[in-house]
Design an enzyme around this catalytic site. Sequence first.
Site, short mmCIF file in Angstrom:
data_model
loop_
_atom_site.label_atom_id
_atom_site.label_comp_id
_atom_site.label_asym_id
_atom_site.label_seq_id
_atom_site.Cartn_x
_atom_site.Cartn_y
_atom_site.Cartn_z
N ASP A 108 0.79 -1.20 -0.12
CA ASP A 108 0.00 0.11 0.00
C ASP A 108 0.76 1.33 -0.03
O ASP A 108 2.07 1.26 0.34
CB ASP A 108 -0.82 0.01 1.25
CG ASP A 108 -2.07 -0.71 1.11
OD1 ASP A 108 -2.26 -1.31 0.33
OD2 ASP A 108 -2.86 -1.00 2.21
N ASP A 133 -4.39 -2.75 5.04
CA ASP A 133 -5.02 -2.20 6.22
C ASP A 133 -6.49 -2.21 6.23
O ASP A 133 -6.94 -2.29 7.33
CB ASP A 133 -4.44 -0.84 6.48
CG ASP A 133 -4.66 0.24 5.42
OD1 ASP A 133 -5.29 -0.21 4.32
OD2 ASP A 133 -4.27 1.32 5.30
N ASP A 158 -9.02 -5.40 2.08
CA ASP A 158 -7.90 -5.98 1.65
C ASP A 158 -7.63 -7.35 1.95
O ASP A 158 -6.64 -8.23 1.63
CB ASP A 158 -6.54 -5.21 2.30
CG ASP A 158 -6.38 -3.82 1.80
OD1 ASP A 158 -6.64 -3.81 0.49
OD2 ASP A 158 -5.78 -2.89 2.25
#
Length: 1164
Positions: A465, A785, A789
Amino acid sequence: MTNPSEHALPANSTIESHEGEFGCTVMDLRKLMELRSSEALTQIQAHYGGVMNLCSKLKSNPVEGLSGNPADLEKRKQVFGQNLIPPKKPKTFLELVWEALQDVTLIILEIAAIISLVLSFYRPHGEENEKCGLPINSPEDEGEAEAGWIEGAAILFSVIIVVLVTAFNDWSKEKQFRGLQNRIEREQKFSVIRNGHIIQLPVAEIVVGDIAQIKYGDLLPADGILIQGNDLKIDESSLTGESDHVKKSLERDPMLLSGTHVMEGSGRMLVTAVGVNSQTGIIFTLLGASEGEEEEKKKKGKKQGVPENRNKAKAQDGVALEIQPLNSQEGVDSEEKEKKVVKLPKKEKSVLQGKLTRLAVQIGKAGLIMSAITVLILILYFVIDNFVIQGKSWLAECTPIYIQYFVKFFIIGITVLVVAVPEGLPLAVTISLAYSVKKMMKDNNLVRHLDACETMGNATAICSDKTGTLTMNRMTVVQAYIGNTHYRQIPSPDALVPKVLDLLVNGISINSAYTSKILPPEQEGGLPRQVGNKTECSLLGFVIDLKQSYHAVRNEVPEEKLYKVYTFNSVRKSMSTVIQKPGGGYRMYSKGASEIILRKCNRILDKDGEAVPFKSKDRDEIVRTVIEPMASEGLRTICLAYRDFNDGEPPWDNESEILTELTCIAVVGIEDPVRPEVPDAIAKCKRAGITVRMVTGDNLNTARAIATKCGIITPGDEFLCLEGKEFNRLIRNEKGEVEQEKLDKIWPKLRVLARSSPTDKHTLVKGIIDSMVGEQRQVVAVTGDGTNDGPALKKADVGFAMGIAGTDVAKEASDIILTDDNFTSIVKAVMWGRNVYDSISKFLQFQLTVNVVAVIVAFTGACITQDSPLKAVQMLWVNLIMDTFASLALATEPPTDSLLKRRPYGRNKPLISRTMMKNILGHAVYQLTIIFFLVFAGEKFFDIDSGRNAPLHSPPTQHYTIIFNTFVLMQLFNEINSRKIHGERNVFAGIFRNLIFCSVVMGTFISQIIIVEFGGKPFSCTKLSLSQWFWCLFIGIGELLWGQVISTIPTQSLKFLKEAGHGTAKEEITKDAEGMDEIDHAEMELRRGQILWFRGLNRIQTQIDVINTFQTGANFKGVLKRPTMGQHLDVKHDPSSSYVTVVPVNSPNTSVAAAVSSPTLGSE
């Protein structure tokens, strides 16, 4: 799980006395929580007079929460129970000892030793001795004959030592894992309102009557009833099996259940049931009970260690009543379970585990054959020599003596087997992993599944990310576009028209989660603390920078007054809040990704604060002159807008109609600076042969700018940066299905995926893992997070969740939690993973040298001199130092930076490289030469009596003591050689950094001196002179010099060397794995070889048991008290054992209801 009745009893017994204090009992609340939607509403109204009344009955304030008075909290725990599900009892030390005793090789040794012990007491008279081919006893031999029992006893004693060491290792392992689990559980906190303040409370501390704040991404820790909610949607599939999200509201369905996930929205709930009384707790209790019954069935005809758990629920309370329907359906259930077993997705064991299991099986087979041949040759030689060549006849009274000889031969054969089977391997793996996991804690890696640690060493790709991992996740608004002006710094409040300023402040303060706030810094002069969603915090910071107060606005419009909230989710990519205007009508404030919100605007505020028309050409102009320049500087752009509804109430549920015709207030650019240590970490990854890809929801320009700052892409690279839409267009066919060939053209070049949805991330990860492009299969690590996901984290070989910003759902799906949300911690995880791999290779190199030498010595010695030069007890001592101590010494080497200077090993790289093979064979040649020289010419060299052809029970000789001593000292110095496996010359580098290694080597050396000098008959040793000791030492040190000679020989020139311990090719797996639920490489080997009883030899089964517990994530060894509740529980038959284990299975269509048919699931 312990007895549910124990936990419910105190509650039941105290109900009478507490009736006056709380207006309802545990049972009332339990029954209430079993109802759903309208039924529940009717019950709450009829029985309690509404939710607010229920609050007062539970002595709780819906706004202020509980007072937090310790006495009150204690009383609540007594009456309503605690919020934890009691873990299963760990195995006791004695159970572990019993398990260690199940090892087949040990059992055979024990039996042989006992026979030898019994027979050693039988001695025929002197004249018969001659007939039986034994020398006539001289008086001093009498004492020796008396000592004949010592060998048997010593073997038994050694077996006991081995068993205790194994059991102790297992026990400490178990203890470490429990510690780790407790740590994971302590990390899990939840927002609760106490005394009017929102505090983060460990989940176990939540009590009935608490008011909990729930928001997007939470995993609910207890059952409760909604008091206030905004657009709340819950994923209840973990309890009901329904994959559709359930809308929760005060009017329709206010019942919230533990273990379910908040997928959208926010709100507050009154906690009504915790721990074993919550819906998940009830199911856990049932599972605990049914697990015991399952085991009873499975145990028919099979002996199984110690039963894990009986059906302990007595009919003392409600739980037992709920178990009864289960019994009646037991037959049907187990049939269903059997069917279901087959459909489970096949799960491959971790890379290293697969390679090791195969290797151990191959070595074991070889050892088995060698030991069988040894025994055969010895017996044949004895029979032919005595009865054919010397022509003796078999005498009845001599039978016990012959049997004694045969038992001795048998013991020698078993000894060969004991030394051949590398049972230290699983131990080395476990020690290495446990040691790494402990140390990784310090590097901010909280490992949830043990094998993730080792898989990380093989990682070839990391999909990361952007926000929070590569950047600091400390957002600040640095630019703004308000009223046709692009401000490069924050404007002063005087520069803005009051009307615009007012709209801006209200729009930000009201249209953001009230849990997001800015708190004063912890230290003097520090930065203010951002709590909650970081993007919202940056906007609130913007309000403060404009010298305004968001608190004042929120006090004026408290959360209860919000009319309707459309919370942020990955589909909308925006958030809107509706309030009622004082003069009638409604106003909606919206914020979201700038290009999305701007598309929905048809007017914009000019510099006087008047709304002017906003056409598509104006929009393109803003994108070109404002948004793109901001994005190219790496800023996130957020658009703020509003809309007034003055004529009546619009159809709120029709979002597409509501979220149009907006008026744009401003566009702001938010900076999230790159973490200073990230560029260096990414450079390390590149050196280590790991590709880093950035997957983000931000727009392409921002993503590209940040990727350049981090060093993921450098100017002039040929790499691709794509948006989610473009990516999907390139990889899907006309039907919209993903095509692997199309994906294979894209992913090798792809470095940045922007504006990506969670499904894009999952598609990318799956595509890279399944791809057959390139010589190695990819091993992919993913960071995430958000709740969305979850699928990508589950699919990845290693999933990293963020410890700070991560939602419970993400943590649940992950293998490792980054406690500091920092990318550099991932690089440390790679280093530790590679270190585990290397440690095990070091141990293997050492262990196999010992095995090769010991087996050949025992085998040839037995064939030529009818007696192994190394006795059984000596072999067991060698086995102990080589297995247990060496695994401790070599598995705890700390990692060095040089580990990151080579490419990853990948899935198919063999465990034993050609360099290692060269070392193993090279050292074996040296050791065998020395030992055979000593066996056949040692007595002349040292001028001592020969120890060859000694009769049964003869006293130990100096000759054979020297052989034993030299052998052990050579192993000891070879242990130092084994510290390097890539052909390095300096084997002492960093030796003093590893205290365990130094102490093990010293300890072994001192023990060896004691054994030789004082070991006597049990160890078949006799005292040596000083000069003999020096010779032994000199030969041992020769190992180090020989090691230097070996490393000068180039590996390339030795073409005949083979590698060993390969991974499994994909085709092999699919062919052999029909109908297996877990692909176990050892199982396949065994199918081919049909040596089924070898399972017992393979102590790997026992030792990797704990690792498997971790791998499956649950097994309910009390491992995860709560985090596993949210997954589906399915019952799977584990082929390696004779009991049923309950494991979480992530498939949307199997429900707990299928595994546990229980009335508690209410009216689904």
